[in-house]
Write a protein that holds these residues in place. Structure first.
Motif, mmCIF file in Angstrom:
data_model
loop_
_atom_site.group_PDB
_atom_site.id
_atom_site.type_symbol
_atom_site.label_atom_id
_atom_site.label_comp_id
_atom_site.label_asym_id
_atom_site.label_seq_id
_atom_site.Cartn_x
_atom_site.Cartn_y
_atom_site.Cartn_z
ATOM 1 N N SER A 101 0.806 -1.210 0.000
ATOM 2 C CA SER A 101 0.000 0.000 0.000
ATOM 3 C C SER A 101 0.842 1.263 0.000
ATOM 4 C CB SER A 101 -0.924 -0.043 1.215
ATOM 5 O OG SER A 101 -1.490 1.212 1.427
ATOM 6 N N GLY A 102 1.939 1.248 0.769
ATOM 7 C CA GLY A 102 2.714 2.469 0.935
ATOM 8 C C GLY A 102 3.127 3.082 -0.385
ATOM 9 N N LYS A 103 3.754 2.263 -1.236
ATOM 10 C CA LYS A 103 4.252 2.797 -2.493
ATOM 11 C C LYS A 103 3.116 3.237 -3.398
ATOM 12 C CE LYS A 103 8.648 0.371 -3.008
ATOM 13 N NZ LYS A 103 9.376 1.005 -4.112
ATOM 14 N N TYR A 104 2.124 2.396 -3.474
ATOM 15 C CA TYR A 104 1.092 2.628 -4.461
ATOM 16 C C TYR A 104 0.089 3.709 -4.027
ATOM 17 C CZ TYR A 104 -3.750 1.285 -5.342
ATOM 18 O OH TYR A 104 -5.096 1.291 -5.524
ATOM 19 N N SER A 105 -0.023 3.909 -2.700
ATOM 20 C CA SER A 105 -0.989 4.899 -2.231
ATOM 21 C C SER A 105 -0.421 6.309 -2.222
ATOM 22 C CB SER A 105 -1.453 4.557 -0.807
ATOM 23 O OG SER A 105 -2.059 3.304 -0.795
ATOM 24 N N VAL A 106 0.865 6.440 -1.999
ATOM 25 C CA VAL A 106 1.426 7.783 -1.853
ATOM 26 C C VAL A 106 2.579 8.015 -2.828
ATOM 27 C CG1 VAL A 106 2.426 9.460 -0.259
ATOM 28 C CG2 VAL A 106 0.783 7.770 0.579
ATOM 29 N N ARG B 62 6.975 9.425 13.917
ATOM 30 C CA ARG B 62 8.355 9.578 13.430
ATOM 31 C C ARG B 62 8.403 9.627 11.908
ATOM 32 N NH1 ARG B 62 9.540 6.030 17.221
ATOM 33 N NH2 ARG B 62 9.893 4.311 15.767
ATOM 34 N N TYR B 63 7.652 8.719 11.246
ATOM 35 C CA TYR B 63 7.640 8.734 9.775
ATOM 36 C C TYR B 63 7.107 10.071 9.267
ATOM 37 C CZ TYR B 63 8.569 3.697 9.249
ATOM 38 O OH TYR B 63 9.145 2.456 9.249
ATOM 39 N N LEU B 64 6.072 10.551 9.925
ATOM 40 C CA LEU B 64 5.472 11.818 9.494
ATOM 41 C C LEU B 64 6.464 12.963 9.679
ATOM 42 C CD1 LEU B 64 2.964 13.366 8.503
ATOM 43 C CD2 LEU B 64 2.211 13.521 10.876
ATOM 44 N N ASP B 65 7.126 12.993 10.828
ATOM 45 C CA ASP B 65 8.104 14.055 11.078
ATOM 46 C C ASP B 65 9.214 14.027 10.037
ATOM 47 O OD1 ASP B 65 6.681 14.903 13.246
ATOM 48 O OD2 ASP B 65 7.997 14.007 14.760
ATOM 49 N N ASP B 66 9.743 12.830 9.765
ATOM 50 C CA ASP B 66 10.828 12.707 8.781
ATOM 51 C C ASP B 66 10.349 13.144 7.397
ATOM 52 O OD1 ASP B 66 12.376 11.752 10.774
ATOM 53 O OD2 ASP B 66 12.556 9.700 10.012
ATOM 54 N N VAL C 203 5.383 8.667 4.244
ATOM 55 C CA VAL C 203 3.948 8.933 4.422
ATOM 56 C C VAL C 203 3.157 7.672 4.057
ATOM 57 C CG1 VAL C 203 1.965 10.332 3.704
ATOM 58 C CG2 VAL C 203 4.204 11.405 3.994
ATOM 59 N N GLY C 204 3.633 6.962 3.037
ATOM 60 C CA GLY C 204 2.949 5.742 2.603
ATOM 61 C C GLY C 204 2.910 4.680 3.693
ATOM 62 N N ILE C 205 4.052 4.461 4.337
ATOM 63 C CA ILE C 205 4.058 3.456 5.412
ATOM 64 C C ILE C 205 3.196 3.929 6.580
ATOM 65 C CG2 ILE C 205 5.473 2.207 7.074
ATOM 66 C CD1 ILE C 205 7.707 2.168 5.172
ATOM 67 N N ALA C 206 3.324 5.211 6.921
ATOM 68 C CA ALA C 206 2.525 5.738 8.031
ATOM 69 C C ALA C 206 1.031 5.627 7.716
ATOM 70 C CB ALA C 206 2.914 7.191 8.309
ATOM 71 N N PHE C 207 0.682 5.863 6.457
ATOM 72 C CA PHE C 207 -0.700 5.708 5.993
ATOM 73 C C PHE C 207 -1.178 4.275 6.233
ATOM 74 C CE2 PHE C 207 -3.334 4.157 2.457
ATOM 75 C CZ PHE C 207 -4.434 5.000 2.538
ATOM 76 N N GLN C 208 -0.324 3.307 5.892
ATOM 77 C CA GLN C 208 -0.702 1.908 6.058
ATOM 78 C C GLN C 208 -0.774 1.528 7.542
ATOM 79 O OE1 GLN C 208 -1.879 -0.235 3.801
ATOM 80 N NE2 GLN C 208 -2.218 -1.607 5.528
ATOM 81 N N LEU D 218 -1.685 17.185 3.511
ATOM 82 C CA LEU D 218 -2.116 15.873 3.027
ATOM 83 C C LEU D 218 -1.474 14.749 3.827
ATOM 84 C CD1 LEU D 218 -2.121 15.453 -0.850
ATOM 85 C CD2 LEU D 218 -3.993 15.034 0.750
ATOM 86 N N ALA D 219 -0.191 14.931 4.151
ATOM 87 C CA ALA D 219 0.517 13.907 4.928
ATOM 88 C C ALA D 219 -0.155 13.731 6.278
ATOM 89 C CB ALA D 219 1.986 14.301 5.099
ATOM 90 N N VAL D 220 -0.525 14.850 6.880
ATOM 91 C CA VAL D 220 -1.202 14.788 8.182
ATOM 92 C C VAL D 220 -2.573 14.118 8.007
ATOM 93 C CG1 VAL D 220 -2.230 16.176 10.038
ATOM 94 C CG2 VAL D 220 0.024 16.801 9.088
ATOM 95 N N ALA D 221 -3.301 14.531 6.957
ATOM 96 C CA ALA D 221 -4.633 13.960 6.727
ATOM 97 C C ALA D 221 -4.551 12.450 6.509
ATOM 98 C CB ALA D 221 -5.280 14.635 5.519
#
Lengths: 355, 355
Positions: A198-203, A321-325, A233-238, A346-349
């Motif tokens: 999901s990470g790669k394909y979503s973001v 942490r992922y979001l901050d980075d 952001v993709g991993i954090a999203f997942q 968007l990253a936060v959302a």
């Protein structure tokens, strides 16, 4: 309206219009009432969805200096058709009953079969129809992408990445099936699936497509932004998805409470819980995870293990942490300021969403 | 070697080489041993197949004056990836165990699951993996088609027809599912499904793509040839398929004897039998058709009804008439003589095949 909501809402209408225009162009092929049900199922399914992938594509385009170009909305919206296809097939593969608060596509067709009292297995008819509906959305996604009206030179640069995204998506989905089947997920293997599935394909890929379409080239800074912002952001999203799959409110997620637990999803959250579980806690996971009949009490017991092992807090910490980075990398990129603000929002959302 | 065999064999090697080259370009993405099984499954599946669709595309190209152009072999071979995708998904939808004399794709993955003793349902893992493998072949088919290396102007003219072929294929497959489920097939509705499900996509569209790629335009005579030759050979091809599905020799078809009877396929052959069946014969069809446990005796009783009602002879007669009409239209078309001979031989091969 918050900045996060604005960054999504600003393109939602555009995407919806583009999808409607594309589907209207298909309509003449579906005048036969037998076929019309396929088109309505596609339309109903597409009415839901957060338009997250189109938003990353749109703001990638703007970030690399892309201007107000009607073609871009078609290219971006095509990613929503791809996502719809993936979800419809996913629900067949997981035998999920509910999606976006409605019956999943295969259940919808199963019900049509059952209510009409047709011959053969309603389940088989439902699954077959959903596979075909997913295929239709998959090929439409490519058609809409190619026919966006953007400059052929821009599409030519982005096309190999688009092709690879599709191969990667199918491979990521297969790795996910395998991870659930092997059931030996370690923290690392679960994280890898989260990235690939999901990470790669979503973001990352939607963002990359937008950037490359506007730049008509794949600069080193684009790669850096796609990896450092996009993948994180993709991993954090997942990871947020994993948490919502266990702790999410059905009224907001549109899926039953604890659905991922019933399906036995071997997520990062579960892997993290098992990594520091006592033998008694491990036994709870072993006995309950993946039980299709899991009730509210069982969901509660698994949730308790996930909280008490510290896995929930650890995942929330990872997301932060992922979001901050990612936001740090975003701050360094040579992009348009309006897009930087929107991509931050968007990253936060994407990582703090409740649905 | 007969003329029919030559018209197929002459391009078989070319198509095989193109497919191998395409798959080799994908190989680096499949170095992970978990993913390598997807690529091997694709390769094994593609080793079978008659290359009929690429042959119609190739001879369409030659018919409209196309010369010796390496790109054409890639464009033509991409149709074999599409066909592989459709068959893999078809077998999932029909729950077919065998294809081309080997386990169907979903059974192959089911077996991997069972032998490894993994968690969850082996059937579900098999079906999910086969859906994804079919998706991979579907997206690869588009990728290979677009990247053939043919002139962009040629591809631009043919692309809308290629897009429409994919939509039509999914719709045709859905109509087929519906026809089996509704079970009220009349002769006319069965004939319509034969045209939409397979006729158009097996002969008419591959031929049209080849013609249009070479002509870089859609002339009136191309349309006429596609309808009068393409559709008629296409329907006759599907009628032959229907007959082989009931009377075919498993050693030649690679599928169990009477497989279509066990699956309850509502073919033109069955519709024709029911149209002139006595009440006793109708009862035999009603009781036995679609029985998953149908044994050799049951197959024999259904075959007897199909022969005694005159349906077999009627279908053979239809094949002959469609073929004659198609060959007549072929004789009128303003095309290259070598291609005319080859297309005549191909029409015979496609409609008199035993596999």
């Amino acid at each position: 309206m918050t900045a996060s909501a604005a960054s999504l809402d600003s393109i939602r209408t555009e995407v919806d219009l583009a999808l409607r225009e594309f589907l209207d162009r298909q309509r003449p092929h579906f005048s036969d009432p037998h076929l019309a049900v396929l088109l309505s199922a596609a339309e109903d399914f597409l009415a839901g969805g957060k338009r997250l992938r189109p938003a990353f594509c749109y703001w990638g385009w703007r970030a690399a200096g892309g201007g107000d170009e009607p073609g871009l909305r078609f290219a971006a919206a095509s990613l929503e058709l791809l996502q719809a296809s993936a979800l419809i097939h996913d629900d067949v593969m997981d035998a999920s009953d509910v999606r976006r608060g409605m019956p999943s596509a295969h259940r919808r067709f199963e019900r049509i079969h059952a209510e009409a009292g047709w011959l053969g297995s309603a389940r088989q008819f439902g699954e077959g129809s959903a596979v075909l509906l997913g295929n239709l959305l998959l090929v439409w996604s490519g058609e809409m992408w190619r026919n966006s009206g953007l400059a052929p030179e821009a599409i030519a640069v982005a096309q190999p990445m688009h092709d690879y995204m599709l191969t990667e998506l199918m491979c990521g989905q297969y790795l996910d099936l395998l991870e659930q089947a092997q059931g030996e997920s370690t923290f690392d293997s679960a994280l890898r699936v989260a990235l690939y599935k999901s990470g790669k394909y979503s973001v990352e890929q939607p963002l990359r497509l937008g950037l490359v379409l506007a730049a008509q080239a794949n600069h080193a800074w684009i790669d850096r932004l796609c990896v450092q912002y996009g993948q994180q952001v993709g991993i954090a999203f997942q990871l947020r998805d994993d948490i919502l799959g266990v702790f999410g409110d059905p009224a907001e997620t549109g899926k039953p409470a604890g659905d991922d637990l019933r399906e036995g999803k071997r997520t990062v959250l579960i892997a993290r819980a098992l990594a520091s579980a006592t033998p008694a806690q491990t036994a709870v996971v072993r006995d309950l995870l993946g039980d299709p009949e899991l009730d509210a009490d069982g969901v509660g017991r698994l949730r308790a293990v996930i909280e008490e092992t510290g896995a929930l807090a650890a995942c929330e910490g990872m997301i932060k942490r992922y979001l901050d980075d990612a936001l740090h990398a975003l701050g360094q990129a040579p992009i348009e300021e309006e897009a930087r603000t929107a991509l931050a929002a968007l990253a936060v959302a994407a990582t703090s969403r409740r649905t």
